[in-house]
Design an enzyme around this catalytic site. Structure first.
Site, PDB file in Angstrom:
ATOM      1  N   ASP A 150       0.876  -1.337   0.275  1.00  0.00           N
ATOM      2  CA  ASP A 150      -0.217  -0.325  -0.134  1.00  0.00           C
ATOM      3  C   ASP A 150       0.861   1.492  -0.007  1.00  0.00           C
ATOM      4  O   ASP A 150       0.239   2.514  -0.188  1.00  0.00           O
ATOM      5  CB  ASP A 150      -1.281   0.505   1.088  1.00  0.00           C
ATOM      6  N   CYS A 214     -17.063   4.941  17.270  1.00  0.00           N
ATOM      7  CA  CYS A 214     -15.721   5.916  16.573  1.00  0.00           C
ATOM      8  C   CYS A 214     -15.000   7.085  17.641  1.00  0.00           C
ATOM      9  O   CYS A 214     -15.891   7.600  17.613  1.00  0.00           O
ATOM     10  CB  CYS A 214     -15.581   7.109  15.424  1.00  0.00           C
ATOM     11  N   CYS A 264     -16.478  -5.234  15.426  1.00  0.00           N
ATOM     12  CA  CYS A 264     -17.191  -5.684  13.769  1.00  0.00           C
ATOM     13  C   CYS A 264     -17.681  -6.406  14.410  1.00  0.00           C
ATOM     14  O   CYS A 264     -17.341  -7.926  14.525  1.00  0.00           O
ATOM     15  CB  CYS A 264     -16.332  -5.324  13.264  1.00  0.00           C
TER      16      CYS A 264
END
Length: 393
Positions: A150, A214, A264
């Protein structure tokens, strides 16, 4: 490892025996050398992904990451990056942790390092294996290849979704029904025509757990990230002072943030990584803030040798550590702050001042009276002039 589960059996388009054998050989070698998932995609980016990048940049959500705007054209189209590309082999490695990384948030005198950075730099591990896989492909097929992790302008998450490895969740990260959120991605571009796998569908449904978790409200909407508010961006990419309004929300997160990943529900299928390069080093798993604050440049380089943390440098790292100390509500850490009030780096001095104001008002006023007139840096002077008093709780 979950051999053959992800990116396999997703009914690619019909292809001849030779092409089928090429795909099978690539998949077999990829799994054999340690990748956990492999899929095939066209060397193209969907219009939705291109529009998402355009919107992200036009909103200024990339913050200091000017390189994203500078490389936007190549990022949006794999063939702009390499015109010979016809197919992309997308590969993933699982770095799933053994423990819940959010447990460390309840230890305010210790630093919380993102799971991915608790051992060696994953770029090195992935690149070695990508090159090994690419060499085998070139030897068998006589094709051309380019290897990317990346650090190159590649939209790897949309390509991974196109290759059937997973989907971009509402937190914008790739997640998998087999491996959860904990995935490192790499890709091999090739001039071979390889039949693509079926793209993965979105399985987030009505769940908003990642958005709600968050700490800094960095998601303006599902599938949209304002990096300027993201703790990973602030503690890693951002080079300057962190906005005063966001500092308390950092808590003890000193490098990256795992909150949106860790909550998650798909992590119920996540696998604990057995890759030695990804297993946590003890000194990076729950380091004492007092020890980190004492690091000079030489000590910093020694402790973080081979770690991705080394790339941000000692001063930015200590900026993060000092914010964590200011959020610790630990009066015994005041002693670690005093030497840093004279640090050569204004970035460090300013956060030492901020942390002192948070932990000890009396000590702050004593030091302020002795130092403010001699301070030459405007940002440090501003911290002396406007202390952020009070406990982080």
């Amino acid at each position: 490892m979950v051999p053959g589960r992800t990116g396999q059996g997703r009914h690619p388009a019909p292809l001849g025996d030779a092409a089928r054998d090429t795909r099978a050989a690539i998949r077999e070698q990829a799994l054999a050398i340690g990748f956990d998932a492999v899929g095939f995609a066209p060397a193209a980016t969907s219009q939705a992904a291109k529009q998402g990048l355009t919107d992200f940049l036009s909103q200024g959500w990339h913050g200091d990451m000017g390189w994203m705007a500078e490389t936007a054209e190549r990022r949006a189209d794999p063939r702009s990056l390499w015109p010979h590309a016809r197919s992309v082999i997308v590969l993933a490695m699982n770095y799933g942790p053994a423990e819940d990384p959010l447990d460390l948030l309840r230890q305010p005198k210790r630093g919380n390092v993102s799971v991915y950075a608790r051992n060696r730099d994953y770029h090195d591990t992935l690149k070695k294996r990508l090159k090994r896989l690419a060499r085998g492909l070139v030897e068998r097929e006589g094709c051309q290849v380019k290897v990317f992790v990346d650090t190159a302008p590649v939209m790897e998450k949309p390509l991974a979704q196109a290759a059937g490895l997973g989907w971009q969740g509402k937190h914008t990260n790739l997640l998998s029904r087999e491996l959860g959120n904990w995935l490192f991605l790499g890709s091999i571009f090739t001039d071979l025509e390889l039949a693509p796998d079926t793209p993965e569908l979105d399985h987030c449904g009505s769940c908003n757990a990642c958005l709600d978790a968050c700490p800094t409200a960095a998601f303006p909407a599902p599938y949209r990230l304002d990096a300027r508010r993201c703790i990973s961006y602030l503690t890693i990419e951002h080079k300057g002072h962190i906005d005063r309004a966001l500092r308390v929300a950092l808590g003890n997160r000193i490098y990256g943030c795992d909150d949106c990943l860790a909550v998650c529900p798909w992590n119920k299928f996540a696998q604990r990584s057995a890759e030695p390069d990804f297993l946590p080093r003890a000194e990076l798993t729950a380091p004492r803030l007092a020890d980190l604050a004492a690091l000079d440049d030489t000590g910093f380089r020694h402790v973080f040798s081979g770690s991705p943390i080394k790339r941000i440098g000692r001063d930015r790292f200590l900026r993060n550590v000092l914010i964590a100390i200011g959020n610790s509500n630990a009066a015994e850490l005041v002693a670690t702050l005093r030497p840093l009030l004279d640090d050569p780096s204004p970035l460090v001095r300013a956060m030492a001042v901020w942390a002192l104001g948070r932990l000890d008002t009396i000590a702050f006023m004593e030091e302020r009276n002795a130092r403010i007139d001699a301070e030459s840096d405007p940002a440090v002077s501003a911290e002396w002039s406007s202390p952020d008093r009070g406990s982080a709780g």
